[in-house]
Design a protein around this motif. Structure first.
Motif, PDB file in Angstrom:
ATOM      1  N   ARG A  93       0.832  -1.211   0.000  1.00 52.83           N
ATOM      2  CA  ARG A  93       0.000   0.000   0.000  1.00 52.83           C
ATOM      3  C   ARG A  93       0.864   1.258   0.000  1.00 52.83           C
ATOM      4  O   ARG A  93       0.522   2.254  -0.647  1.00 52.83           O
ATOM      5  CB  ARG A  93      -0.914   0.020   1.221  1.00 52.83           C
ATOM      6  CG  ARG A  93      -2.083  -0.898   1.109  1.00 52.83           C
ATOM      7  CD  ARG A  93      -2.944  -0.796   2.343  1.00 52.83           C
ATOM      8  NE  ARG A  93      -4.064  -1.715   2.268  1.00 52.83           N
ATOM      9  CZ  ARG A  93      -4.855  -1.987   3.281  1.00 52.83           C
ATOM     10  NH1 ARG A  93      -4.666  -1.399   4.451  1.00 52.83           N
ATOM     11  NH2 ARG A  93      -5.834  -2.850   3.139  1.00 52.83           N
ATOM     12  N   SER A 128      -3.578  -3.365  -8.322  1.00 53.08           N
ATOM     13  CA  SER A 128      -4.901  -3.964  -8.216  1.00 53.08           C
ATOM     14  C   SER A 128      -5.662  -3.427  -6.998  1.00 53.08           C
ATOM     15  O   SER A 128      -5.116  -2.687  -6.187  1.00 53.08           O
ATOM     16  CB  SER A 128      -4.775  -5.491  -8.097  1.00 53.08           C
ATOM     17  OG  SER A 128      -4.341  -5.850  -6.804  1.00 53.08           O
ATOM     18  N   ASP A 129      -6.898  -3.860  -6.871  1.00 53.37           N
ATOM     19  CA  ASP A 129      -7.724  -3.474  -5.719  1.00 53.37           C
ATOM     20  C   ASP A 129      -7.427  -4.345  -4.501  1.00 53.37           C
ATOM     21  O   ASP A 129      -8.021  -4.143  -3.444  1.00 53.37           O
ATOM     22  CB  ASP A 129      -9.214  -3.592  -6.073  1.00 53.37           C
ATOM     23  CG  ASP A 129      -9.628  -2.556  -7.093  1.00 53.37           C
ATOM     24  OD1 ASP A 129      -8.993  -1.489  -7.151  1.00 53.37           O
ATOM     25  OD2 ASP A 129     -10.595  -2.816  -7.837  1.00 53.37           O
ATOM     26  N   ARG A 130      -6.538  -5.327  -4.654  1.00 54.00           N
ATOM     27  CA  ARG A 130      -6.255  -6.246  -3.540  1.00 54.00           C
ATOM     28  C   ARG A 130      -5.435  -5.578  -2.438  1.00 54.00           C
ATOM     29  O   ARG A 130      -5.446  -6.031  -1.303  1.00 54.00           O
ATOM     30  CB  ARG A 130      -5.523  -7.470  -4.082  1.00 54.00           C
ATOM     31  CG  ARG A 130      -5.379  -8.545  -3.055  1.00 54.00           C
ATOM     32  CD  ARG A 130      -5.235  -9.905  -3.629  1.00 54.00           C
ATOM     33  NE  ARG A 130      -5.111 -10.855  -2.527  1.00 54.00           N
ATOM     34  CZ  ARG A 130      -4.325 -11.890  -2.537  1.00 54.00           C
ATOM     35  NH1 ARG A 130      -3.598 -12.151  -3.590  1.00 54.00           N
ATOM     36  NH2 ARG A 130      -4.263 -12.676  -1.506  1.00 54.00           N
TER      37      ARG A 130
END
Length: 131
Positions: A93, A128-130
């Motif tokens: 992140r 990605s959204d992960r």
């Protein structure tokens, strides 16, 4: 902007931005001037790396296992009931956030044109959204 390249490709400080070596091994003879930060925890495990290099592990299996390794809980998670590290999730992140405001380049020792390289998998995962 998040991109990938080989640590051996010509250095372009302006376009590369923050140069992050994401390899378990730094490599002999690799000058520290080739990267800004070395994050060995973002490289595949030694077992997995040896498996794919010896062709005992297929590329699709390597990709699955590598993504799993990045989210493995460690011993610290067993000591904490509430807040869990969840592997490298917070590091991923952070890289994602940094890349929103400046160039960040993920690097390893693979050749620049190597398609089967974990740095490409890592970039895709970070975007990605992960995470």
């Amino acid at each position: 902007m998040l991109k990938t390249k080989s640590v051996w490709t010509a250095v372009d400080r302006k376009r590369d931005g923050l140069r992050v070596l994401v390899a378990r091994f730094r490599g002999r003879g690799l000058p520290a001037s080739r990267y800004d930060i070395w994050m060995p925890s973002l490289g595949p495990s030694e077992r997995l790396l040896r498996g794919v290099l010896s062709e005992a592990v297929s590329w699709p299996r390597f990709a699955r296992e590598y993504r799993k390794e990045l989210f493995l809980d460690g011993p610290i998670d067993k000591r904490s009931r509430t807040i869990k590290n969840r592997g490298q999730k917070f590091t991923l992140r952070l890289i994602k956030q940094l890349a929103r405001n400046r160039p960040v380049t993920l690097m390893c020792q693979c050749a620049e044109d190597e398609q089967h390289c974990h740095r490409h998998l890592l970039r895709t995962l970070i975007l990605s959204d992960r995470v």
